[in-house]
Design an enzyme around this catalytic site. Sequence first.
Site, mmCIF file in Angstrom:
data_model
loop_
_atom_site.group_PDB
_atom_site.id
_atom_site.type_symbol
_atom_site.label_atom_id
_atom_site.label_comp_id
_atom_site.label_asym_id
_atom_site.label_seq_id
_atom_site.Cartn_x
_atom_site.Cartn_y
_atom_site.Cartn_z
ATOM 1 N N SER A 178 0.821 -1.207 0.000
ATOM 2 C CA SER A 178 0.000 0.000 0.000
ATOM 3 C C SER A 178 0.858 1.262 0.000
ATOM 4 C CB SER A 178 -0.972 0.004 1.184
ATOM 5 O OG SER A 178 -0.289 -0.127 2.401
ATOM 6 N N GLU A 179 2.071 1.202 0.579
ATOM 7 C CA GLU A 179 2.972 2.356 0.515
ATOM 8 C C GLU A 179 4.420 1.877 0.463
ATOM 9 O OE1 GLU A 179 1.792 5.282 0.141
ATOM 10 O OE2 GLU A 179 -0.247 5.068 0.930
ATOM 11 N N THR A 180 5.238 2.667 -0.213
ATOM 12 C CA THR A 180 6.693 2.549 -0.133
ATOM 13 C C THR A 180 7.242 3.927 0.192
ATOM 14 O OG1 THR A 180 6.807 0.698 -1.693
ATOM 15 C CG2 THR A 180 8.803 2.002 -1.398
ATOM 16 N N CYS A 185 2.069 8.824 5.421
ATOM 17 C CA CYS A 185 1.638 7.448 5.670
ATOM 18 C C CYS A 185 2.190 7.007 7.015
ATOM 19 C CB CYS A 185 2.131 6.529 4.562
ATOM 20 S SG CYS A 185 1.820 4.785 4.890
#
Length: 278
Positions: free
Chosen positions: A43-45, A70
């Site tokens: 969902s995030e990097t 995030c």
Amino acid sequence: MDLLRYVAFTDDPSGGNPAGVVLDAEHLDEPTMQATAAEVGFSETAFVVPRGGGRLDVRYFSPLAEVPFCGHATIATAVAHAHRHGVGELLLNTLAGEIAVSTSASPDGTVGATLVSVPPRTEPLADGDLAELLAALRWSAADLDPELPPRVAYAGAWHPVVAAATRARLAELDYDYDALATLMQRHGWTTVDLVHRESPTLFHARNPFPPGGVVEDPATGAAAAALGGYLRELGLAPAVLTVHQGYDLGRPSTITVTIPQAPGTGIAVTGTAVPYES
């Protein structure tokens, strides 16, 4: 590029929310960061540029787009940084503002992190937008907890907070992906924070994230911080709140939220992180 993979808000590699972390992103341009996040598929990097003295520039990319902040990727980044450089204090420069983060190690060697959000705030959720949101979720007004009115909350990113009256309603999430994505993109909402209040100090949460190309986030630190600010504005905030998330996905996550009573102060979000195992 040294691409690391961690899971946040858990000490179990099979739980929590996976995040990519690149601690040496000095020479990466935006298209490369976006392409890398899409390839990773989490969902995030987070992409980090060290500035010295514990200061880091951090950008966050979902598989489809950049987001201003995030929470779970911040926890993952802080723990990855601690594993490489030792625990301590960090100051992250993000698109949402400066985020203070501290890391510490428990006797068993597990490293945890606490971030302090930017000042939170809430806005009303218009009746028409609420009706459209409920239709996309395939929920009705009767499914809602009347003591927790729907609002849009912010602590680095915007999230509608919608409280289900029962845990069973929350567990039966089956939404219209395209309709919800269109609505969220129109308003700039990052996730929808669907919650159920089991007790004043224990919430369950689920977070659809279609604008990022993700059906559901297993743990959402930014939304947990926004929830803390929302509860404080309603006069319902305990000093410490626990959020359980990811259980319905088979990736249990535990988020600890510390809520100062002074209006306008940042919300603290705490969790552990460990290297990811596929």
